[in-house]
Design a protein around this motif. Sequence first.
Motif, mmCIF file in Angstrom:
data_model
loop_
_atom_site.group_PDB
_atom_site.id
_atom_site.type_symbol
_atom_site.label_atom_id
_atom_site.label_comp_id
_atom_site.label_asym_id
_atom_site.label_seq_id
_atom_site.Cartn_x
_atom_site.Cartn_y
_atom_site.Cartn_z
ATOM 1 N N GLU A 152 0.868 -1.307 -0.064
ATOM 2 C CA GLU A 152 0.012 0.080 -0.161
ATOM 3 C C GLU A 152 0.574 1.198 -0.059
ATOM 4 O O GLU A 152 0.375 2.307 -0.888
ATOM 5 C CB GLU A 152 -0.929 0.014 1.164
ATOM 6 N N PRO A 153 1.926 1.518 0.770
ATOM 7 C CA PRO A 153 2.639 2.668 0.751
ATOM 8 C C PRO A 153 3.235 2.989 -0.448
ATOM 9 O O PRO A 153 3.571 4.248 -0.854
ATOM 10 C CB PRO A 153 3.781 2.583 1.830
ATOM 11 N N PHE A 193 2.481 2.794 -8.299
ATOM 12 C CA PHE A 193 1.231 4.005 -8.403
ATOM 13 C C PHE A 193 0.373 3.409 -9.529
ATOM 14 O O PHE A 193 -0.695 3.810 -9.325
ATOM 15 C CB PHE A 193 1.970 5.258 -8.610
ATOM 16 N N GLU A 194 0.862 3.016 -10.514
ATOM 17 C CA GLU A 194 0.174 2.516 -11.540
ATOM 18 C C GLU A 194 -0.784 1.289 -11.355
ATOM 19 O O GLU A 194 -1.681 1.172 -11.748
ATOM 20 C CB GLU A 194 0.848 2.095 -12.832
ATOM 21 N N ALA A 214 -10.437 -4.312 -1.069
ATOM 22 C CA ALA A 214 -11.611 -4.087 -0.849
ATOM 23 C C ALA A 214 -12.318 -5.615 -0.702
ATOM 24 O O ALA A 214 -13.255 -5.941 0.248
ATOM 25 C CB ALA A 214 -12.276 -3.407 -1.759
ATOM 26 N N GLN A 215 -11.780 -6.437 -1.596
ATOM 27 C CA GLN A 215 -12.464 -7.870 -1.769
ATOM 28 C C GLN A 215 -11.992 -8.588 -0.724
ATOM 29 O O GLN A 215 -12.790 -9.508 -0.076
ATOM 30 C CB GLN A 215 -11.785 -8.558 -3.100
ATOM 31 N N ALA A 216 -10.733 -8.448 -0.109
ATOM 32 C CA ALA A 216 -10.070 -9.239 0.927
ATOM 33 C C ALA A 216 -11.042 -8.871 2.261
ATOM 34 O O ALA A 216 -11.206 -9.654 3.000
ATOM 35 C CB ALA A 216 -8.604 -8.735 1.044
ATOM 36 N N ILE A 267 -4.964 -2.790 -6.576
ATOM 37 C CA ILE A 267 -4.547 -3.059 -5.271
ATOM 38 C C ILE A 267 -5.678 -2.670 -4.439
ATOM 39 O O ILE A 267 -6.017 -3.391 -3.366
ATOM 40 C CB ILE A 267 -3.406 -2.432 -4.888
ATOM 41 N N ALA A 268 -6.098 -1.584 -4.535
ATOM 42 C CA ALA A 268 -7.510 -0.941 -3.686
ATOM 43 C C ALA A 268 -8.582 -2.125 -3.913
ATOM 44 O O ALA A 268 -9.336 -2.245 -2.845
ATOM 45 C CB ALA A 268 -7.668 0.450 -4.318
#
Length: 449
Positions: free
Chosen positions: A236-237, A246-247, A257-259, A252-253
């Motif tokens: 995440e960082p 960043f791309e 959310a699914q996790a 990843i978000a």
Amino acid sequence: MSRAWLPSPELLRELFYTALKIGAVGLLGSFVGLGWQAAVLALAVCLLTHLRYLVRLRIWFASPKQAELPIAGGTWGEVFDGLLNLQKRNRKRKRRLAAILSEFQASTEALPDGAVVLGSSGEIVWFNPAAQALLGLRVQQDVGLRIANLVRKPAFTEYFSRDDYSGEVECESPVNIGTMLSFRIIPYGNGQRLMIVRDVSDMRRLETARRDFVANASHELRTPLTVLRGYLDVMEPDCHTGGSLFEWRTPIAEMRAQATRMEALIGDLLKLARLESDLINTRQDVLDVPRMLARVEQEARSLSQGKHRIEFDIQPALRLYGREAETQSIFTNLVSNAVHYTPEKGIISVRWSGDDQGAQFQVADSGIGIEEKDLPRITERFYRVDIGRSRASGGTGLGLSIVKHAIEHLEGRMTIESEVGVGSTFTCHFPVHRVHDGASRQELRNSIG
């Protein structure tokens, strides 16, 4: 004068003919100087004839199958013909009832479930072969005995002794160890009852296997999910501006959310498995419901973020006897559902009150509502009224199923009223012996028994 005391036309006709016969015989006897003696003799003959018919009628009443009624004329002939016609109709009715009884016995003997007919005092009148096998009944010894003396299980005894036979009760078979039986009593007739007995052992074993599988699978899923969340926390960082990932910030978000949703699903599955299990901790306490609802109110307002008008009406001294985790899940699930399914600027009203019938927890909203066809299934696990909206709100589809089982553990029930486009009202009813309004804890324990 009442018409009931007036003689019938048949009796008047019989008296007329009798008087005519006696008068004719007396007239003939008067020609030889014996008029009144002939009339008395004729009267005696008439009386003896009537006495003979009465004796034959008494013999026929005592043994109608062996004795026969004489052939007679006049009123006696009408009486005998009427009795014979009545006897024929009774025989036809008996044959018809015997055929119905034979069909009933044949149909119940073919049933895989046990059927026991009980009298007004609970005595066994009749049972089919399935009941004989399930309960170990014997025709010669057990007919006439009270069923409560043969099925000596506390759950069945309590169910049998009450007046309300709605629902069923399950307990172990009195003759087959490890066999679970379901009993249902159906009142009918003049104090009689029909008891249906069903072997539910296979169903209970399947439910246990399903419950164990869900619990074990949920526990096993937690490990890889924890690893996945750990890697997401590390990545995440680097998803922020200028980071190497960043791309990849959007996928990843979405993974995070699914996790998170998967963790919530596993948590609800484990909670539901514990509620359905017989291994739940039996300790119960007097719950400070107003304090619990104050925490629920804070969570609801945080979840709403000022988009709804939320009203709480709490009776401050009213408490409940039960398990805190289960009761908290009832409050949290119902209130959070109201927030999720109520549009912005909608009204959510929460009420906790009590009366002489017990306590009620009610959540009413002005949300999207539920169609009538969905209401009977709304508490089933994973049942969704609107699949897209439920998933978008992060729901697992288990919330109302958890509420249902938790309320059952508190010996309560839930009623749902809803209208599409108007809103829904969920009301949890708790029995009076679960309510605590200032009595000592020991008194409350004694009242529950």
